[in-house]
Design an enzyme around this catalytic site. Structure first.
Site, mmCIF file in Angstrom:
data_model
loop_
_atom_site.group_PDB
_atom_site.id
_atom_site.type_symbol
_atom_site.label_atom_id
_atom_site.label_comp_id
_atom_site.label_asym_id
_atom_site.label_seq_id
_atom_site.Cartn_x
_atom_site.Cartn_y
_atom_site.Cartn_z
ATOM 1 C CD GLU A 1 -2.480 -1.565 2.537
ATOM 2 O OE1 GLU A 1 -3.656 -1.967 2.537
ATOM 3 O OE2 GLU A 1 -1.810 -1.415 3.577
ATOM 4 C CG ASP B 1 -13.821 -2.402 0.126
ATOM 5 O OD1 ASP B 1 -13.162 -3.456 0.221
ATOM 6 O OD2 ASP B 1 -13.561 -1.504 -0.693
#
Length: 247
Positions: free
Chosen positions: A8, A128
């Site tokens: 990330e 999500d």
């Protein structure tokens, strides 16, 4: 089951977040390009890359992302800020192996269905989940979709996978996270990749026996060195091998 070592990026640095809080990033002082290459050397078949700056509408990391795609020596599953057709096609043209789409799928389902048909096995649907609903815009906005209805809306769409994340569960509540993700995997005809549930190799073993779980992202545990990537890959590879009966 496939392990996706996960990177990330924020402001050119490797970070991890707690429940998506971009202002509370934990910074890892490693070289992103060298790290990606090391994962390939360890035997990873894919890596996952999320660009947090792109989620906020900034292209700060674009050159770095291009370099990782070009030099990592393994295909990259790229996520972050894929809000338009042009962005999706740009990164496919740049060589990304797969593109992860979440927000755009909630905004314009028909466009995402079209993209999945144009690029079979290259589009991944992000699901999500927070408090029973699918979140968009970097986990900041709650959509009207429940995870079940969101997946049903794309029935028959040739996605490469569905990437499922349970944001709602406490980071230590592995049972709750596995419950939600395994439930989605059971109802989906598309293979599911689990996100946010691997802290130890034991978690990989458990995931491997859940129906329709095709892979798992592993991020923080790699950077903390609580999991060795070679060990994780071996556990995933051998989880379903038959065991000879004791004679």
């Amino acid at each position: 089951m496939r392990i996706y070592p996960t990177m990330e990026l924020q402001n050119g640095r490797c970070v991890t977040l707690d429940k998506g809080r971009l202002d509370e990033a934990m910074i890892w002082h490693v070289n992103p390009v060298d790290t990606a290459r090391s994962w390939a050397a360890d035997g990873a078949e894919w890596m996952h890359l999320t660009d947090f700056d792109a989620i906020e509408g900034r292209d700060t990391n674009s050159e770095l992302v291009e370099e990782i795609i070009r030099t990592a020596e393994l295909p990259v599953q790229l996520a972050g800020g894929m809000r338009t057709r042009e962005q999706v096609e740009h990164w496919i043209d740049k060589g990304a192996g797969r593109i992860v789409i979440g927000t755009l799928a909630a905004w314009d389902p028909n466009l995402v269905k079209e993209l999945a048909k144009l690029y079979p096995d290259q589009i991944v649907l992000a699901v999500d989940v927070w408090q029973g609903h699918v979140m968009t815009e970097g986990w900041r906005s709650q959509s009207a979709f429940t995870p079940d209805t969101f997946i049903e809306a794309f029935e028959g769409t040739p996605f490469a996978a569905i990437l499922a994340t349970d944001i709602d569960s406490d980071m230590e509540d592995i049972e709750a996270q596995l419950g939600l993700i395994s439930g989605l995997a059971e109802k989906s005809r598309t293979p599911v990749i689990a996100s946010g549930v691997v802290r130890t190799t034991d978690d990989i073993s458990r995931l491997a026996y859940i129906h329709n779980i095709a892979g798992a992202l592993v991020s923080r545990a790699l950077f903390r060195k609580t999991i060795d990537l070679s060990d994780a890959l071996e556990v995933a590879r051998t989880a379903h091998e038959p065991v000879a009966e004791f004679q």
